[in-house]
Write an enzyme that holds these catalytic residues in place. Sequence first.
Site, PDB file in Angstrom:
ATOM      1  N   ARG A  51     -59.792 -47.705  28.067  1.00 22.10           N
ATOM      2  CA  ARG A  51     -58.338 -47.947  28.125  1.00 22.10           C
ATOM      3  C   ARG A  51     -57.738 -48.420  26.800  1.00 22.10           C
ATOM      4  NH1 ARG A  51     -59.829 -49.832  33.159  1.00 22.10           N
ATOM      5  NH2 ARG A  51     -59.321 -48.310  34.751  1.00 22.10           N
ATOM      6  N   LYS A 107     -49.029 -40.749  15.945  1.00 20.90           N
ATOM      7  CA  LYS A 107     -49.130 -39.621  16.889  1.00 20.90           C
ATOM      8  C   LYS A 107     -50.583 -39.173  16.896  1.00 20.90           C
ATOM      9  CE  LYS A 107     -44.679 -37.252  16.878  1.00 20.90           C
ATOM     10  NZ  LYS A 107     -44.024 -35.960  16.575  1.00 20.90           N
ATOM     11  N   GLU A 157     -45.555 -30.556   2.850  1.00 18.33           N
ATOM     12  CA  GLU A 157     -45.064 -31.662   3.694  1.00 18.33           C
ATOM     13  C   GLU A 157     -44.372 -32.713   2.810  1.00 18.33           C
ATOM     14  OE1 GLU A 157     -45.147 -31.273   6.852  1.00 18.33           O
ATOM     15  OE2 GLU A 157     -46.904 -30.034   7.319  1.00 18.33           O
ATOM     16  N   LYS A 179     -42.169 -41.393   5.145  1.00 16.18           N
ATOM     17  CA  LYS A 179     -42.636 -41.238   6.539  1.00 16.18           C
ATOM     18  C   LYS A 179     -42.572 -42.594   7.251  1.00 16.18           C
ATOM     19  CE  LYS A 179     -45.156 -39.259   9.999  1.00 16.18           C
ATOM     20  NZ  LYS A 179     -46.184 -38.385  10.482  1.00 16.18           N
ATOM     21  N   GLU A 196     -39.852 -40.604  18.510  1.00 22.52           N
ATOM     22  CA  GLU A 196     -39.081 -39.375  18.333  1.00 22.52           C
ATOM     23  C   GLU A 196     -37.966 -39.198  19.347  1.00 22.52           C
ATOM     24  OE1 GLU A 196     -41.491 -36.099  16.987  1.00 22.52           O
ATOM     25  OE2 GLU A 196     -39.951 -34.668  17.580  1.00 22.52           O
ATOM     26  N   ARG A 238     -36.787 -39.398  13.939  1.00 24.74           N
ATOM     27  CA  ARG A 238     -38.125 -38.857  13.657  1.00 24.74           C
ATOM     28  C   ARG A 238     -38.129 -37.331  13.778  1.00 24.74           C
ATOM     29  NH1 ARG A 238     -44.102 -41.372  15.134  1.00 24.74           N
ATOM     30  NH2 ARG A 238     -45.261 -39.749  14.066  1.00 24.74           N
ATOM     31  N   ASN A 257     -39.272 -32.578  11.672  1.00 18.51           N
ATOM     32  CA  ASN A 257     -39.538 -31.191  12.090  1.00 18.51           C
ATOM     33  C   ASN A 257     -38.902 -30.176  11.162  1.00 18.51           C
ATOM     34  OD1 ASN A 257     -40.998 -31.984  14.321  1.00 18.51           O
ATOM     35  ND2 ASN A 257     -39.187 -32.095  15.619  1.00 18.51           N
ATOM     36  N   HIS A 295     -40.342 -26.756  10.548  1.00 16.67           N
ATOM     37  CA  HIS A 295     -41.480 -26.569  11.448  1.00 16.67           C
ATOM     38  C   HIS A 295     -41.201 -25.622  12.611  1.00 16.67           C
ATOM     39  CE1 HIS A 295     -43.511 -29.498   9.070  1.00 16.67           C
ATOM     40  NE2 HIS A 295     -44.610 -29.395   9.812  1.00 16.67           N
ATOM     41  N   HIS A 312     -43.637 -22.745  12.596  1.00 16.99           N
ATOM     42  CA  HIS A 312     -44.615 -22.472  13.661  1.00 16.99           C
ATOM     43  C   HIS A 312     -44.509 -21.027  14.132  1.00 16.99           C
ATOM     44  CE1 HIS A 312     -44.873 -27.017  14.714  1.00 16.99           C
ATOM     45  NE2 HIS A 312     -45.843 -26.658  13.895  1.00 16.99           N
ATOM     46  N   HIS A 321     -50.584 -23.426   7.200  1.00 17.26           N
ATOM     47  CA  HIS A 321     -49.499 -24.225   7.778  1.00 17.26           C
ATOM     48  C   HIS A 321     -48.415 -24.601   6.757  1.00 17.26           C
ATOM     49  CE1 HIS A 321     -47.474 -27.107  10.355  1.00 17.26           C
ATOM     50  NE2 HIS A 321     -47.575 -27.998   9.390  1.00 17.26           N
TER      51      HIS A 321
HETATM   52  N1  NAD Z   1     -50.375 -36.994  13.906  1.00 12.03           N
HETATM   53  C1  NAD Z   1     -49.390 -36.490  13.184  1.00 12.03           C
HETATM   54  O1  NAD Z   1     -48.314 -37.093  13.039  1.00 12.03           O
HETATM   55  C2  NAD Z   1     -49.602 -35.167  12.517  1.00 12.03           C
HETATM   56  C3  NAD Z   1     -48.719 -34.733  11.512  1.00 12.03           C
HETATM   57  C4  NAD Z   1     -48.995 -33.533  10.869  1.00 12.03           C
HETATM   58  C5  NAD Z   1     -50.099 -32.769  11.226  1.00 12.03           C
HETATM   59  N2  NAD Z   1     -50.926 -33.209  12.212  1.00 12.03           N
HETATM   60  C6  NAD Z   1     -52.130 -32.449  12.584  1.00 12.03           C
HETATM   61  O2  NAD Z   1     -52.978 -32.425  11.458  1.00 12.03           O
HETATM   62  C7  NAD Z   1     -53.814 -31.269  11.543  1.00 12.03           C
HETATM   63  C8  NAD Z   1     -53.886 -30.627  10.182  1.00 12.03           C
HETATM   64  O3  NAD Z   1     -54.463 -31.553   9.287  1.00 12.03           O
HETATM   65  P1  NAD Z   1     -55.168 -31.088   7.941  1.00 12.03           P
HETATM   66  O4  NAD Z   1     -54.270 -30.142   7.243  1.00 12.03           O
HETATM   67  O5  NAD Z   1     -55.636 -32.302   7.257  1.00 12.03           O
HETATM   68  O6  NAD Z   1     -56.350 -30.174   8.491  1.00 12.03           O
HETATM   69  P2  NAD Z   1     -57.943 -30.426   8.689  1.00 12.03           P
HETATM   70  O7  NAD Z   1     -58.210 -31.756   9.222  1.00 12.03           O
HETATM   71  O8  NAD Z   1     -58.397 -29.239   9.477  1.00 12.03           O
HETATM   72  O9  NAD Z   1     -58.499 -30.325   7.193  1.00 12.03           O
HETATM   73  C9  NAD Z   1     -58.330 -29.119   6.475  1.00 12.03           C
HETATM   74  C10 NAD Z   1     -59.675 -28.590   5.954  1.00 12.03           C
HETATM   75  O10 NAD Z   1     -60.116 -29.393   4.862  1.00 12.03           O
HETATM   76  C11 NAD Z   1     -61.445 -29.877   5.091  1.00 12.03           C
HETATM   77  N3  NAD Z   1     -61.492 -31.165   4.405  1.00 12.03           N
HETATM   78  C12 NAD Z   1     -60.877 -32.310   4.780  1.00 12.03           C
HETATM   79  N4  NAD Z   1     -61.008 -33.240   3.825  1.00 12.03           N
HETATM   80  C13 NAD Z   1     -61.754 -32.704   2.840  1.00 12.03           C
HETATM   81  C14 NAD Z   1     -62.213 -33.181   1.589  1.00 12.03           C
HETATM   82  N5  NAD Z   1     -61.879 -34.395   1.133  1.00 12.03           N
HETATM   83  N6  NAD Z   1     -62.968 -32.351   0.832  1.00 12.03           N
HETATM   84  C15 NAD Z   1     -63.244 -31.083   1.254  1.00 12.03           C
HETATM   85  N7  NAD Z   1     -62.820 -30.573   2.420  1.00 12.03           N
HETATM   86  C16 NAD Z   1     -62.076 -31.371   3.214  1.00 12.03           C
HETATM   87  C17 NAD Z   1     -61.571 -29.907   6.600  1.00 12.03           C
HETATM   88  O11 NAD Z   1     -62.901 -29.852   6.998  1.00 12.03           O
HETATM   89  C18 NAD Z   1     -60.796 -28.666   6.997  1.00 12.03           C
HETATM   90  O12 NAD Z   1     -61.593 -27.527   6.835  1.00 12.03           O
HETATM   91  C19 NAD Z   1     -53.229 -30.380  12.615  1.00 12.03           C
HETATM   92  O13 NAD Z   1     -54.046 -30.434  13.746  1.00 12.03           O
HETATM   93  C20 NAD Z   1     -51.874 -31.005  12.900  1.00 12.03           C
HETATM   94  O14 NAD Z   1     -51.479 -30.827  14.249  1.00 12.03           O
HETATM   95  C21 NAD Z   1     -50.696 -34.396  12.857  1.00 12.03           C
HETATM   96 ZN    ZN Z   2     -46.562 -29.820   9.266  1.00 11.68          ZN
END
Ligand code: NAD
Ligand code: ZN
Length: 365
Positions: A134, A156, A198, A245, A255, A259, A263, A266, A270, A282
């Site tokens: 929990r 999030k 971003e 942010k 949101e 917040r 988007n 986005h 998307h 992305h």
């Molecule tokens: N929580 C939120 O507010 C929020 C906001 C934006 C995006 N997101 C989420 O974030 C995700 C995308 O995140 P991302 O772009 O970091 O993708 P990811 O976590 O898939 O990382 C991208 C790639 O880089 C590799 N990688 C990561 N760090 C590395 C490093 N230091 N050296 C070498 N390789 C490395 C990973 O293995 C992966 O292949 C999506 O799922 C999206 O929905 C969440």
């Molecule tokens: Zn994004």
Amino acid sequence: MHDINLHIKRQDIDYSIKFPQDFETLATQLAAQINDRNFLIITDENIFNKSSLFQKSGFFKNNNQVPLDKGGMRGISRNLLILPPGEKYKNWSSIEKILDKAFSQNLDRSSLLIAIGGGVVGDMVGFASHIFMRGIPFIQIPTTLLAMVDSSVGGKTGIDSPFGKNLIGAFHQPEAVFCCTKFLESLPEVEIKNGLCEMIKHGMIHHTPENPHFEELEKLSEKYAPNSHFLEGLVPLISQSIAIKKHIVQQDEQESGTRENLNLGHTFGHAIELLSEFKIPHGQAVAMGILKSIEYAKKYGVLEDESLEKRLQKMLKNFGISTEHNFSDAEIIEAMQHDKKKKRGQIRLILPQRIGQVCPHRLNI
Ligand SMILES: NC(=O)c1ccc[n+]([C@@H]2O[C@H](COP(=O)([O-])OP(=O)(O)OC[C@H]3O[C@@H](n4cnc5c(N)ncnc54)[C@H](O)[C@@H]3O)[C@@H](O)[C@H]2O)c1
Ligand SMILES: [Zn+2]
């Protein structure tokens, strides 16, 4: 760099984002944060294989200078779970792996989870920590530029469902974030560009004389090269981007208002990702989405600064971010039918007015 402190009104909690300069400082600060608690670190295979944190620094070798796990790092592998990388593993099966490992390591309500990863690992670990017994605390250690400036800040958390991305989740704030830009040294260029997009989005939403993020990014883009010299110039802009942010999340954690501005680009982005069958990364799709939102801002008469489009195009070109695609507006609108932000036949778009100023706009589809 100074710590950035966040205050979340709903739960009256505070946490800070720290900027350890190297992996040794990261290890020391992390050890102090963990203190004597039981913990589980979760990362992915790419980070484990490529980042010098795991490869060279001695962080996961026996290093008695780092009092993690009390008797040094000898037992650390027991406290480490390495997941397969990528969005396709952001699902229940990975959550089960995290929870099973946490139970098998005897974690309890006084323990914590630690995400060392990009947005995928960070979102999953946040969610797993929200439901483990929990709810237990977790720490974010972002390793991608996108995770540093965006996903690790704001609480999030979640996973994807076959019905759509990020449809299962919770708001769960980390107890601390350690943003160590050394991770960027092993990050592929395409991922740097995802993060830059971003950051540009943040600069378009919020711009003040104290934090002229968009202009700083424009200057940086003039010097773009995929090398460590460029990364040095990028580092100070990371905390500027996080500050934006933070500002937005503090105003509206869940949101219900501002917040939503995050988007920007986005909804169109998307749709473009979907149409390209996820071949367009992305960040690049978001950049195309921001350009599309400028077109719509012109169409609906809300764009105040006509120079915005040209400035953005120039900056994206400097960063080597392609904005070419062949999708028509009709195709994009059709793909937007699936957007989770659609409510009763209406899509809420965020449209730019001028640098630092955006507005919501309802589109009937
Ligand atoms: N929580 C939120 O507010 C929020 C906001 C934006 C995006 N997101 C989420 O974030 C995700 C995308 O995140 P991302 O772009 O970091 O993708 P990811 O976590 O898939 O990382 C991208 C790639 O880089 C590799 N990688 C990561 N760090 C590395 C490093 N230091 N050296 C070498 N390789 C490395 C990973 O293995 C992966 O292949 C999506 O799922 C999206 O929905 C969440
Ligand atoms: Zn994004």
